[in-house]
Design an enzyme around this catalytic site. Structure first.
Site, short mmCIF file in Angstrom:
data_model
loop_
_atom_site.label_atom_id
_atom_site.label_comp_id
_atom_site.label_asym_id
_atom_site.label_seq_id
_atom_site.Cartn_x
_atom_site.Cartn_y
_atom_site.Cartn_z
N ARG A 79 29.81 38.42 49.87
CA ARG A 79 30.54 37.60 49.93
C ARG A 79 31.01 37.12 50.98
O ARG A 79 31.71 36.74 52.19
CB ARG A 79 31.74 37.47 49.17
CG ARG A 79 31.99 37.90 47.56
CD ARG A 79 31.04 36.44 46.72
NE ARG A 79 31.14 36.48 45.85
CZ ARG A 79 29.94 37.05 45.12
NH1 ARG A 79 28.41 37.07 45.74
NH2 ARG A 79 29.54 37.12 44.07
N SER A 134 36.53 31.88 41.14
CA SER A 134 36.90 32.95 40.52
C SER A 134 38.06 32.93 42.81
O SER A 134 37.23 32.53 43.49
CB SER A 134 36.50 33.81 40.53
OG SER A 134 34.89 34.19 42.05
N GLU A 205 38.30 35.49 48.42
CA GLU A 205 36.48 34.99 48.76
C GLU A 205 36.83 33.08 48.80
O GLU A 205 35.96 33.12 49.31
CB GLU A 205 36.32 35.62 47.73
CG GLU A 205 35.99 34.89 46.22
CD GLU A 205 35.07 35.63 45.21
OE1 GLU A 205 34.25 36.01 45.20
OE2 GLU A 205 34.53 34.58 44.04
#
Length: 228
Positions: A79, A134, A205
């Protein structure tokens, strides 16, 4: 080799590859958003990441200059993607397209895999409510959703924002009532609770752009600076 623009939807690339009897792109069917975001964050799921398949990218800078770059020009991790010598890609250059190398194979098998991954996503993620995917990266050897749930926060709300009962690493916005401040406050609340209970720092993220939080509680020492 498949060439795609940064504005193309990730699931569209997955389907295009499968229709052309290429395998490897199936995971992209479960990545909500466009390839520009997937390139910038090295998005991934089901054991694969975007940059596993990148062979070259085109970027543009503030002066409008286009450049062709290769993966060796970047620092690439989970990420995280940064231009070498820069703090964060996006400060000076942006992705406008990329070339991907997938494996020639069985198109029917790839399409079946896409159907399976999408069914799994529907079963485990709150896709029926507005959300931004997410929220936190998974810590090494663990899952953000497990830590948030173990901290007793599944279903916890601040204003109109709520940590999903279906998947604790998703913040949902039932009725579209949540403000940006509600969502940011809930992010910080989850980070603080997990830090205090487990000593694990959850790193977002998602990237928050704009003014600083106005309603969120202060983060404990060591947790500041995680949002970009």
């Amino acid at each position: 080799m498949v060439r795609a623009s940064a504005g193309a939807a990730c699931p569209k690339l997955a389907r295009l590859a499968a229709l052309n009897h290429l395998e490897g792109a199936e995971f992209l069917a479960g990545v909500p958003g466009t390839l520009g975001g997937a390139l910038a964050m090295n998005a991934g799921c089901h054991g694969s990441q975007t940059w596993d398949f990148v062979r070259s990218v085109t970027t543009i800078d503030r002066a409008g200059l286009l450049r062709e770059r290769v993966p060796a020009d970047f620092e690439i991790a989970y990420r995280h993607v940064a231009l070498r010598g820069d703090t964060l890609l996006g400060s000076d250059e942006w992705f406008v397209g990329a070339s991907f190398a997938f494996t020639p194979g069985d198109g029917a098998r790839a399409r079946q895999r896409i159907r399976e991954l999408l069914a799994q996503r529907i079963a485990t993620q709150p896709l029926g409510l507005p959300n931004a995917g997410s929220v936190f990266r998974n810590p090494d050897g663990d899952h953000a959703a497990r830590l948030i749930e173990a901290a007793g926060l599944k279903g916890h709300s601040i204003g109109g924002a709520r940590l999903s009962e279906k998947h604790a690493n998703f913040i949902v916005n039932p009725g579209a009532r949540a403000s940006a401040a509600d969502i940011e406050a809930l992010i910080e609340h989850a980070r603080n609770a997990v830090w205090l209970k487990f000593g694990v720092e959850l790193v977002p993220e998602v990237r928050i752009v704009g003014e600083a939080m106005s309603q969120a509680a202060p983060a404990p020492m060591g947790l500041r600076g995680g949002l970009a």
